[in-house]
Structure formats: C-alpha cells, structure tokens
Design an enzyme around this catalytic site. Structure first.
Site, mmCIF file in Angstrom:
data_model
loop_
_atom_site.group_PDB
_atom_site.id
_atom_site.type_symbol
_atom_site.label_atom_id
_atom_site.label_comp_id
_atom_site.label_asym_id
_atom_site.label_seq_id
_atom_site.Cartn_x
_atom_site.Cartn_y
_atom_site.Cartn_z
ATOM 1 N N GLY A 1 0.824 -1.199 0.000
ATOM 2 C CA GLY A 1 0.000 0.000 0.000
ATOM 3 C C GLY A 1 0.858 1.249 0.000
ATOM 4 N N SER A 2 0.377 2.285 0.669
ATOM 5 C CA SER A 2 0.949 3.628 0.505
ATOM 6 C C SER A 2 2.343 3.820 1.080
ATOM 7 C CB SER A 2 -0.011 4.664 1.098
ATOM 8 O OG SER A 2 -1.213 4.696 0.359
ATOM 9 N N THR A 3 2.806 2.956 1.966
ATOM 10 C CA THR A 3 4.197 3.104 2.426
ATOM 11 C C THR A 3 5.164 2.935 1.257
ATOM 12 O OG1 THR A 3 4.246 0.759 3.040
ATOM 13 C CG2 THR A 3 3.725 2.338 4.791
#
Length: 572
Positions: free
Chosen positions: A294-296
C-alpha cells in the site's frame, strides 16, 4: 576277574578319561588361541572398554549490551520406581499421579498411565521431562515414595515471550528449531568430545586405563544487535495494540538506518519458547510474509521521481480520479475518488493521493524506470539478515509485459508484494543519505577463548539515490507527519518523518481482494534531519479501524517516543 584285576581296570579307565579330558582341554586352548582369538579379543574389548560421549555446553545468546536472552540451565526429569523388588517403589500409583498432577500441570490420567507400566523404572516424559528448578522443589516438597529427580540441562529463555520468533527455540531433545537458534546452530551447538577407557568387571575405571580423551568444545556465544530494552518497548506496544485493535497478526521492526542493524523485532501471535509445544504461529512475519504494502511503498516512487527531476512540489494536478491511458478502470483517491480538487504535488503526498502517484508512475517515470528503481532499492532480493525463512515478494521484471493500469497500481503499492524487512532496508536508504545497506541482527559470534568466528556485515551499502534526493524526501515525509495523513505519529520536540499505508488484502488463491480486510501500516524515522531510529509497524486485519494513520501510526508513535528517550536523543 579277581579284586586286583578290577582295581587295575578301573585305574586304567580313570586314566583314560583324564587323558581324554586333558587332550580336550589342550585342543580347546589351541582353538581359543589359534582360531577364536580375534573374536574373543574383540568381545573382551567391548566388555572392558567404555566409550562415553562428552556433551558440550551450548553457547548463549546475548543482546547488544551482553544481557543473556537464551542459555542452558539445570533441569530435572521426574523418575518413578515401579518394581516391587525395590524397597523404595511406588505403592499407590493413583495417589502419586493425583499429587503430581497440579505441580506438573498434567492430567492425572496421563501420569497414571506412565506410573502403571510394567517396568522397573520410568521417566515421566509426559509432564515431568526436564522441568525447571521451581517445579523440582515443589516435587521434592511432596516427599513421594518412589519418586526422585534426575538432573539434566535444557534451554532456558529468561524473558519468555520477548523476541520469541527472533530467537526460536531448542526442543527438549536438544534440537534447534526456528529463529537464531536454528540459523546460528552451527556455532551455538559446539562439538561433542569422547572418553574411552578400560574398566573392570564392576564397571570401575582401572588405574592408567585411559585409552583416548577428546574434550568437548563448548558452543560459541552469539551477540545480537538487538537491544533488550527497545525490544521490550516493542513488545509492550504490540500487546496494547492487540487489546485495542484485535488484528489477526502484527509485526514491528526497529532499526538503525545508518548501519542496517536491527534493534528490535517482534510479531504477533507470539509464544513462550520455554513452552514451545504450545506454539500456534511458527512464522516470523518480519521476514517471511510478503504482502501488498500500500501507501508506504509510495516513498520509493517519490524518491525515484525526485532523483529523476520529475517531481516539483509546487506543481498542481487534479485529484480524485485518473483514467490511465488504455484502461477502463480509473485510479481513485482513497476518499472514494472525491479527491481534494486541484492541489499541489506536495499536498498530494501529504494526503497520500493515489492519483498523484499513478501519474508519477505512468506519465513521468514509466514502467522501465519505475521497476529499475524498485530493483535498486532491493525489493527483488533478500536483505541477507541472519534469520531462517527469509523470502522475497513479487515484483514483475522489466522484461515482462505490464499493462499501464498495473504500472499505476505498482506506483502506489499495489500489484507488488514485499516483506516488512525489505521495506525497512529500502526506507533506511531514504533516511541515511541514499544507501541500501544489508540488514543484520548479529553483531558477532565469539568462542569461549575470545576468537571471533563471525561478524555481521559492515558494508558501505549501495548508493541508489543521491544525498540531495534523500534530503528532499525526508523533508517531504516530515510534512506528512506534521501536516498530512501521519499526524498520529507526531512527537512533541522531535522532527518525525514517515508515511502511512492502508492496503486491502489480496487473496493469492482466488486472485481477488478480500472484502473488509486491510493491512494498516506506518514506517518512519527520527530525527528527520539526522535519523537515528527507523520504526516499521503493520497490523493485519485489525477489527477496530483499518487506516494506517489511525491504527498503525499510534503504535509507531509509542515505540518511537520510548526509543528516542531511552537513547537520549535530544529534543529540539
């Protein structure tokens, strides 16, 4: 035949008998010396000679400050005398089983079955095998006739659940299982010795009867990069998160981004290695669990775009939805595609806009450059950490045909899978000036005589982005914490940089997303200008909330605050 003749005949017969016996004796002596000599000598040697195996002492495992995390300790096996030929035998097995049951935490039936065997003596392997000193004292206090204790050794873990998956365990048979106990077993176990000597018929060694003596070589000691105090901060934070968010599993890693040393690592569900037979989860998710981050993962896309001169913080774009060329499925921002109107690139990072990163991946970087940076940041190979079971995730090779919509997905952390330890190594490069370092959890392995037989890697690492790019990414990630989606990770007095992650779980078997299940994560470091500590936290399928900014960031904050204070990193 007169009397004298009969006496003469008897004398002759006796003489003949004795002559035959003597001849038989001579023949037997000849046979033993000439024919059976080798066989008899071998048999006598087996009777006279005794071979004893000398067991080595297994090496200890220490944290970075020399505090023991695993070592051999005295243990006691409960032995029961059953034969009535022995005056000190058990007279009432049922009563003895009933008395031992609460002390050994074993059912009366299991103990009774062992005590009711047709044997002279039995070891109570079920329940009474290698118990600790506390239980041994309790057994002695019972003063049970026919019950005594046999002293042995077993592996002991004084901190119980602390760092359990990292350490692994040694079973009661003395076999290394899991974790560092397994990966470092070659050095920890040592080498057996032997003692061969001559004994008499009673089994007593004869004077000057030693034939061969080879001493055992005790195992080497393993010194870790782990700090027990920081490890306890992590364990406590995960325990609180377990109670509050009730996830299926969790992982947390603390590292020094400047050296690649792991300062703490823990996963949930955990276990007590002293009672390894109760383990429900054998996997160290930190190294063996690849998933869509995801966004990491946007940190990697951001770093690549800045390195290539393709990211301008003040440039504007329309958030909300983005239709990738050649795809009917649009990319939507995480607020159901509503977006925030026309905003700057910097605001897009702060708000974790999928549309921004899709544009960076598809329109600016393109497939080849994006995948190349992902490879350079180490996501297509193992980190080299000294733990068993490390795997790599799934990153498509540059040569593979990838649809533009998938390129967009990769740029914001979907359509790829990576492990937590890979993310720690990659983001560590952003924190330390641009170098991907090998991850290590072992400082050194040292023999009892002080000889160092292994040292953790001290590589200068691979420069994947410039120091200037590293500085710019750090400054942008600092605004994510101070102004954006990561505000729950903010720490008063410290400049914290980081990124939230919220990824819907993907089912490899069905090829579909799992409805209602997410992995919430946060990765960051502090101080932002000169990072000393990096912390990664991920919660798999939390039951209370699922966003990285609301679930994982507070856990990160808890660990980071305690660690910075403990390390006496000054506030600003």
């Amino acid at each position: 035949m007169n009397r004298m003749q009969r006496i003469g005949l008897r004398t002759l017969l006796l003489g003949l008998i004795f002559s035959l016996l003597f001849a038989g004796l001579l023949i037997r002596i000849f046979w033993l010396q000439a024919v059976d000599a080798a066989w008899l000598q071998e048999k006598a040697t087996l009777v006279w000679n005794r071979n004893e195996v000398i067991r080595p002492v297994r090496g200890k495992i220490y944290d970075r400050h020399g505090e023991a995390l695993a070592y051999d300790a005295p243990a006691y096996t409960v032995v029961a005398t059953l034969s009535k030929k022995d005056p000190n035998h058990i007279e009432d097995p049922k009563e003895v089983a009933k008395a031992l049951s609460p002390v050994l935490d074993t059912s009366t039936d299991i103990l009774y079955k062992q005590l009711n065997k047709d044997a002279y003596q039995v070891e109570l392997r079920q329940g009474g095998w290698k118990v600790d000193a506390e239980k041994a004292k309790a057994i002695e206090a019972l003063e049970l006739k026919g019950i005594h204790l046999m002293e042995e050794t077993r592996r002991f873990y004084p901190n119980k659940e602390l760092a359990a998956h990292l350490l692994g365990y040694v079973d009661l048979e003395g076999k290394a299982k899991m974790g560092l106990e397994l990966s470092m077993d070659e050095w920890l176990r040592g080498k057996e010795g032997k003692n061969r000597f001559v004994k008499d018929a009673r089994g007593i060694p004869l004077p000057n009867g030693e034939l061969e003596y080879i001493p055992a070589e005790d195992g080497a000691d393993v010194y870790l990069t782990i700090d027990r105090t920081i490890q306890s901060f992590v364990e406590q934070a995960l325990d609180r998160a377990q109670r509050e968010y009730r996830p299926k599993r969790m992982v947390a890693i603390v590292s020094d981004p400047n050296s690649g040393e792991i300062l703490a690592m823990s996963v949930r569900p955990g276990f007590d290695p002293n009672q390894y037979w109760k383990i429900e989860n054998y996997s160290n998710y930190a190294v063996s669990y690849p998933f869509e981050p995801g966004s990491t993962f946007k940190i990697i896309t951001l770093a690549a775009a800045i390195e290539e001169g393709l990211f301008r913080p003040g440039e504007k774009y329309l958030s909300g939805t983005y239709r990738v060329p050649g795809s009917r499925i649009p990319v939507r921002d995480h607020n159901a595609g509503r977006g925030w109107g026309t905003i700057t690139f910097l605001e897009g990072v702060q708000k974790s806009s999928n549309v921004l990163f899709a544009k960076l991946g598809v329109e600016r970087l393109g497939k080849e450059r994006l995948i190349r940076y992902i490879q350079q940041f180490g996501f297509t190979k193992k980190t080299g950490i000294e733990l068993p079971g490390e795997v790599i995730g799934r990153v498509p090779p540059i040569s593979e045909q990838i649809a533009p919509r998938d390129v967009a997905a990769i740029s914001f952390g979907q359509a790829v899978s990576v492990t937590p330890i890979q993310q720690v190594a990659a983001v560590g490069a952003v924190a330390n000036g641009g170098k991907v370092l090998p991850m290590t959890i072992v400082k050194q392995v040292k023999k009892k005589d002080g000889t160092v037989v292994y040292e953790g890697p001290k590589s200068e690492g691979k420069q994947v982005i410039s120091e200037e790019t590293s500085r710019q990414v750090r400054e942008i990630l600092e605004t994510v914490v101070s102004e954006g989606s990561g505000q729950a990770a903010y720490l008063e007095g410290y400049r914290v940089a980081g990124k939230t992650g919220t990824a819907q779980k993907f089912d490899e078997k069905t090829g579909r997303l799992i409805k209602g299940e997410y992995i919430a994560s946060f990765i960051g470091f502090a101080p932002a200008d000169q990072p000393k500590v990096l912390v990664y936290v991920a919660l798999d399928a939390p039951q209370e909330g699922h966003y990285g900014g609301t679930v994982a960031a507070p856990v990160f904050q808890d660990i980071m605050r305690n660690t910075l204070h403990y390390l006496r990193v000054p506030t600003e």
